[in-house]
Design an enzyme around this catalytic site. Structure first.
Site, PDB file in Angstrom:
ATOM      1  N   GLU A  21      40.401   8.468  35.928  1.00  0.00           N
ATOM      2  CA  GLU A  21      40.813   8.462  37.328  1.00  0.00           C
ATOM      3  C   GLU A  21      41.375   7.098  37.725  1.00  0.00           C
ATOM      4  O   GLU A  21      41.136   6.092  37.058  1.00  0.00           O
ATOM      5  CB  GLU A  21      39.630   8.816  38.227  1.00  0.00           C
ATOM      6  CG  GLU A  21      38.512   7.801  38.190  1.00  0.00           C
ATOM      7  CD  GLU A  21      37.599   7.893  39.395  1.00  0.00           C
ATOM      8  OE1 GLU A  21      38.096   7.656  40.513  1.00  0.00           O
ATOM      9  OE2 GLU A  21      36.398   8.192  39.210  1.00  0.00           O
ATOM     10  N   ASP A 142      34.540  17.142  44.862  1.00  0.00           N
ATOM     11  CA  ASP A 142      34.319  17.097  43.409  1.00  0.00           C
ATOM     12  C   ASP A 142      33.513  18.302  42.946  1.00  0.00           C
ATOM     13  O   ASP A 142      33.758  18.847  41.857  1.00  0.00           O
ATOM     14  CB  ASP A 142      33.556  15.828  43.014  1.00  0.00           C
ATOM     15  CG  ASP A 142      34.338  14.552  43.262  1.00  0.00           C
ATOM     16  OD1 ASP A 142      35.534  14.633  43.594  1.00  0.00           O
ATOM     17  OD2 ASP A 142      33.737  13.467  43.127  1.00  0.00           O
ATOM     18  N   LYS A 159      25.601   8.468  42.898  1.00  0.00           N
ATOM     19  CA  LYS A 159      24.989   7.265  43.449  1.00  0.00           C
ATOM     20  C   LYS A 159      23.756   7.632  44.273  1.00  0.00           C
ATOM     21  O   LYS A 159      23.714   8.667  44.929  1.00  0.00           O
ATOM     22  CB  LYS A 159      26.008   6.509  44.305  1.00  0.00           C
ATOM     23  CG  LYS A 159      27.213   6.014  43.503  1.00  0.00           C
ATOM     24  CD  LYS A 159      28.203   5.296  44.394  1.00  0.00           C
ATOM     25  CE  LYS A 159      29.401   4.802  43.585  1.00  0.00           C
ATOM     26  NZ  LYS A 159      30.237   5.912  43.077  1.00  0.00           N
TER      27      LYS A 159
END
Length: 303
Positions: A21, A142, A159
């Site tokens: 990415e 996503d 995260k």
């Protein structure tokens, strides 16, 4: 779509290719460091036996594989570039804009180009509720893209500033198999493990390749998520992590930050208040993930 000669040749010869990415470079790393990491990441993929394909949109054209000059341009533009999820590709192309692709945007393009493996940092997930709210409706694209795109994404979980439990539940609902690479617990990005157990553990790239092939043949058409914990030597200490998270959440509440702005504020606090520890950890886990992605791509190619 423009594919570089190197990537096009590898795809034509059915050699292993790994998608990368560009949002990590433009929005996840500071100027200067981002260009260094761009080279390090591509070199790591090559060292593991695969061809890197960094993906972005430049001048309204999808680019699969970037030249050195294009990487210079992308990294120099940095956060000034549009962040392109899957929904943003059409507008960016039609209006001739530049943009860095997220995990969702990169996955869609990689699949269209015929690239089956994608190495990245941390997957997007379900955001924590804003202060004062009981729940959050902010869910990363996503997850939906992974549920409908047959690609293998290698990451270090999500995260810890996100709702890990809810993210895992969404992945289960969307029929996305989640594999732990040499771990039985879902990784938490800066930390090797969260408290959430995984159903499936794999030990080698060859085992991953076997799962991917079986899922392609018998699964519902979704992708596969391979979670790879940050290397032990680069893991952030529990005390530092918990302090930064508590400080960041207090800052969010005090400033009235809401919606999609919450995570960037929290991550900015991690980077500035950790004296570079979180940034170094981010780079280390990305390099580990793209290396594993290349090893999986090689295993898929040779099996």
């Amino acid at each position: 779509m423009r594919i570089t000669d190197e990537v096009a040749g590898a795809l034509a010869d059915r050699l292993p290719v790994v998608a990368l990415e560009s949002t990590l470079l433009a929005h996840g790393l500071p100027p200067g460091r981002n260009r260094e990491v761009a080279t390090e990441v591509e070199n790591a993929v090559r060292a593991a036996g695969a061809v890197p394909a960094t993906i972005a949109v430049l001048d309204g054209q999808i680019r699969v594989g970037l030249t050195g000059t294009e990487l210079d341009r992308l990294c120099a533009a940095g956060s000034g570039l549009a962040k392109l999820s899957a929904r943003d590709l059409g507008p960016a192309i039609a209006l001739h804009h530049d943009g860095a692709t997220t995990i969702a945007g990169t996955s869609v393009i990689a699949h269209a180009a015929g690239i089956p493996v994608f190495g990245t940092g941390g997957l997007g997930g379900v955001h924590l509720p804003p202060p004062g709210d009981a729940l959050s409706w902010d869910v990363s694209a996503d997850l939906d893209v992974l549920s409908s795109t047959p690609i293998t994404v290698v990451c270090s979980g999500v995260k810890s500033v996100l709702d890990i439990s809810a993210t895992i539940e969404v992945l289960e609902t969307r029929s996305v198999p989640v594999l732990g690479y040499r771990t039985g617990f879902f990784p938490a990005f800066y930390r090797r493990e969260s408290r959430f157990a995984l159903s499936w553990r794999v030990e080698t790239p060859e085992e991953v390749a076997a799962v991917v092939r079986a899922h392609r043949e018998h699964g519902p058409g979704s992708g596969v998520l391979l979670t790879n914990p940050i290397p032990a030597a680069d893991e952030m200490s529990q005390d530092l992590h918990d302090r930064l998270l508590a400080e960041g959440m207090a800052r969010v509440a005090e400033d009235g930050v809401r919606g999609g702005d919450v995570t960037p504020v929290l991550l900015d606090h991690f980077h500035t208040a950790s004296a570079g520890v979180s940034l170094d950890a981010n780079v280390a886990l990305v390099l580990s993930n793209v290396t594993l992605a290349a090893e999986v791509a090689v295993a898929l190619h040779t099996s």
